[in-house]
Design a protein around this motif. Sequence first.
Motif, PDB file in Angstrom:
ATOM      1  N   ASP A 246       0.877  -1.166   0.000  1.00  0.00           N
ATOM      2  CA  ASP A 246       0.000   0.000   0.000  1.00  0.00           C
ATOM      3  C   ASP A 246       0.915   1.216   0.000  1.00  0.00           C
ATOM      4  O   ASP A 246       1.364   1.677   1.045  1.00  0.00           O
ATOM      5  CB  ASP A 246      -0.901  -0.023   1.235  1.00  0.00           C
ATOM      6  N   ARG A 248       1.778   5.128  -1.022  1.00  0.00           N
ATOM      7  CA  ARG A 248       1.088   6.399  -1.242  1.00  0.00           C
ATOM      8  C   ARG A 248       2.089   7.534  -1.286  1.00  0.00           C
ATOM      9  O   ARG A 248       3.153   7.474  -0.662  1.00  0.00           O
ATOM     10  CB  ARG A 248       0.097   6.674  -0.113  1.00  0.00           C
ATOM     11  N   ARG A 250       1.938  11.956  -1.459  1.00  0.00           N
ATOM     12  CA  ARG A 250       1.229  13.234  -1.576  1.00  0.00           C
ATOM     13  C   ARG A 250       2.288  14.323  -1.585  1.00  0.00           C
ATOM     14  O   ARG A 250       3.163  14.346  -0.717  1.00  0.00           O
ATOM     15  CB  ARG A 250       0.283  13.414  -0.387  1.00  0.00           C
ATOM     16  N   GLU A 259      -1.620  13.728  -5.555  1.00  0.00           N
ATOM     17  CA  GLU A 259      -1.773  12.616  -4.621  1.00  0.00           C
ATOM     18  C   GLU A 259      -1.931  11.300  -5.342  1.00  0.00           C
ATOM     19  O   GLU A 259      -2.681  11.215  -6.305  1.00  0.00           O
ATOM     20  CB  GLU A 259      -3.031  12.810  -3.788  1.00  0.00           C
ATOM     21  N   GLU A 264      -4.952   1.695  -4.653  1.00  0.00           N
ATOM     22  CA  GLU A 264      -6.322   2.023  -5.073  1.00  0.00           C
ATOM     23  C   GLU A 264      -6.384   2.552  -6.495  1.00  0.00           C
ATOM     24  O   GLU A 264      -7.477   2.806  -7.016  1.00  0.00           O
ATOM     25  CB  GLU A 264      -6.909   3.080  -4.139  1.00  0.00           C
ATOM     26  N   ARG A 266      -5.530   5.515  -7.456  1.00  0.00           N
ATOM     27  CA  ARG A 266      -6.028   6.899  -7.423  1.00  0.00           C
ATOM     28  C   ARG A 266      -4.870   7.860  -7.618  1.00  0.00           C
ATOM     29  O   ARG A 266      -3.887   7.806  -6.882  1.00  0.00           O
ATOM     30  CB  ARG A 266      -6.687   7.191  -6.077  1.00  0.00           C
ATOM     31  N   PRO A 276     -10.075  18.124  -7.544  1.00  0.00           N
ATOM     32  CA  PRO A 276      -9.291  16.949  -7.924  1.00  0.00           C
ATOM     33  C   PRO A 276      -9.614  16.461  -9.337  1.00  0.00           C
ATOM     34  O   PRO A 276     -10.780  16.287  -9.674  1.00  0.00           O
ATOM     35  CB  PRO A 276      -9.704  15.900  -6.883  1.00  0.00           C
TER      36      PRO A 276
END
Lengths: 338, 338
Positions: A246, A248, A250, A259, A264, A266, A276
Motif C-alpha cells: 500500500d 502512497r 502526496r 496525490e 487504489e 487513485r 481533484p
Amino acid sequence: MRLGLIGATGHWHSYAAALDRVPGLVLAAVAPAGPEETVGSFDHAPGLSADTRRFEDAEELLDTALLDVVQVAARCDRIPGWTLRCLERGLPVLAEKPLAMDLPTLERLIREAERTGAALVPMHTMRAVPELAAVRRAVRAGAIGEPLLSFSQKSYKWGASRPDWYRSRETFPGLAPWAGIHAFDWLYWILGDVFTEVSGREGASAHPDFPACASQAGFVFTMSNGGVSSVTLDYLRPEGAGSHGDERLRVAGTRGVVELSLAEGRLTLTTATDGPRPVPVRPQLDLFTRLLRSLRGEGPPPIEPIEAGRITEIALKAQQAAETGRAISLEDSPFRRA
Amino acid sequence: MRLGLIGATGHWHSYAAALDRVPGLVLAAVAPAGPEETVGSFDHAPGLSADTRRFEDAEELLDTALLDVVQVAARCDRIPGWTLRCLERGLPVLAEKPLAMDLPTLERLIREAERTGAALVPMHTMRAVPELAAVRRAVRAGAIGEPLLSFSQKSYKWGASRPDWYRSRETFPGLAPWAGIHAFDWLYWILGDVFTEVSGREGASAHPDFPACASQAGFVFTMSNGGVSSVTLDYLRPEGAGSHGDERLRVAGTRGVVELSLAEGRLTLTTATDGPRPVPVRPQLDLFTRLLRSLRGEGPPPIEPIEAGRITEIALKAQQAAETGRAISLEDSPFRRA
C-alpha cells in the motif's frame, strides 16, 4: 548481448522483461551469490536455455562467461562484493538495493564505477511505475508550484515467514535501506537532491524475533527550500488487504497538491482553480531495458552512479537516524554533482 | 445556567449547539477579550437577547454577571489570562486552544483548576466528530491489535487573508499548538498517554510574511511500545479543493489497520481476515453540552484538567522540537496521572 546472473534472491526476475524487449539478449550464465543459494535456484530462470552456463562460483562466471552485463540479485550483505567485482572488470551492473550496507563501501563502489565508466544501476524499479512517473512530470512541470510538503507511505504484508537473514544487521541493512529506499528514490527523483537532514524513529515491536527489520518507522526530512518530507514505512499491512503493498505519495506545493494511492489506483491533481482531477499516465519502460539500450548507445543510463550513491546514502543515513535517535545531516555528501 | 462569553475570535460560536440542548442555558453576558475586539462583535451572537449584558471589560463581566460557566474564545495570547481569572473564581471554563503559549503558564492554569475544582475544557472540538470517535472505539476494542504506527494529516486552505496576529510569536503560538493540537488530541484520545518523545521540522516558505505560522510541518512521535506516530500539518490545501480542511488518520496495529479521510467521508477497517469494510459511526454530543451536563452532575466532564494539560504540553513541545530541531522528551510531565 550476454547477460550474467549472480544470485537468485529477492526480485531476481527483474531482467525478464528485457528478454522480450532487447533483441539478441541472452541469459549466458548463472551463479549463486553464496552458499544460501544453489545452482538449482535457476532451474526456472526466465530465458534459461541449453546454452546457459551454470557456475557454482560467481567469480568463475565473471572470469570466463564473456559477459556484456551482469545482474546482481543477492542477499544484502553480498550485493556490494559482487557488484564491485563486476565494476572492477568494467562490467555494467544492475544490482539489488541497497548497493551497500555502509557508507565507506558505498563510496568505494561509486568511485569504481566512475573510474571504469561501467554503468551501475540499482533496482529502483518503481521508476517504471507509470503513476509515479506521472507525479514526477506534474511536479516538474510546475503543476503544484514549489513543492513544500510531502508524505510517502510504504506498507507491506509481513507474510507467513521471512528468511533468517532479516534477523541480523550482519545480513539485513534495516527497513529504511530495504523497503524505504524506494520511497527515498522517488522523492529524489521527483523533488531533486533537495534534502538537507533526516530524523527518524523505528521499532520491531510486531516481529521482535526479527530485530534487524523494523515493523514500523517514521521519518522527517528537511528540504533546502524550507519544505518538509515525511515518510512512514511498515510491515503491518493486514493479510486481508487486497494487495501486498500500500504505497502512497502526496506532494503539496504553493499552487497545488498531487496525490497517489497505488493500491487504489487513485492519482489526482488539485490546484487553486480546479478540484481533484486525474493526471495523465503513460507506460514506462523497465529499468533493465533502459540500461541495455543505453549500453547500445540508444540513450543515457536510467540512473547515473552518482545518483545511485546519493539515494543509497540517504537511505543509510535515514537508518542511522532511526537507530541513533539523532538528526543526521545530508548536506555533506560525496555524491553531489559539482 | 448563566453563560458568559469572553472573546469573539476563532470558533467562538462553539457554545451555540448547547443552547438548544441544555434547558435553561442563557447567554447572560458578553465581553471582548482585548482591544482587537469590540462589544459590537457580539451583535449576532447565538442566544443574544435583551437580557444579555454587554461589558466593555471582561474583568467586570466576571465580577458582576453571576455566571455559572464561561467560554473564553480569544486571541491565543489572551486565552491563559482570562482562563486563569475564571478558574480563580471557581468558574468552569470552555477555552480555545492552546490553553497557554508556554509551559509554566500552562502548569499554573492546570494547578489552579485542580485547586478550585473548576472544570477546564479546551476546545478539542474534534472529539465530537463521529468518525474520529468510531476510530477510537475500534482501536480501544482491539480491532487492530496493538497500535504500532499512525499517520495523521491536517491540511487547510490559507485563504485570502489572515489576521496580523498570525505573524508574531507574541500573539501566535505556532502551527503545532494551533492546528496541530487537534491531531495531538486525537492521538492522545485514541492511543492514550503513550508518547515518549517528539521530533519535528517546519517552514513558513509559502507565507514568509507570516513567519510565526508555518505553512508546512512534519513530526515523528515515539510510543512507549516501540511504535511510531507521524504527523504532517500544512496550510497548502489548494483553493480548488472541495473542503476547507483535509484531515486524515491511519492507525496500523499488529492485527489490522483503521483509516479515515474526513474530507472524503471514508472510514475503513482492514484485518487479517477481512478486506476493507466500513466502521459503524454514531452521533456524538458536542463538547460544550457535555461540559454543561457534567456541571449538572449528569456525567463526568468531557476532558479532565490534567488531560488538557498533557495534550497542550505535547503540542507546545512539538512546536519546540520543530523550532529547535531537537528531539524533545515527553517522559517527564507534570500532567501524568499518578
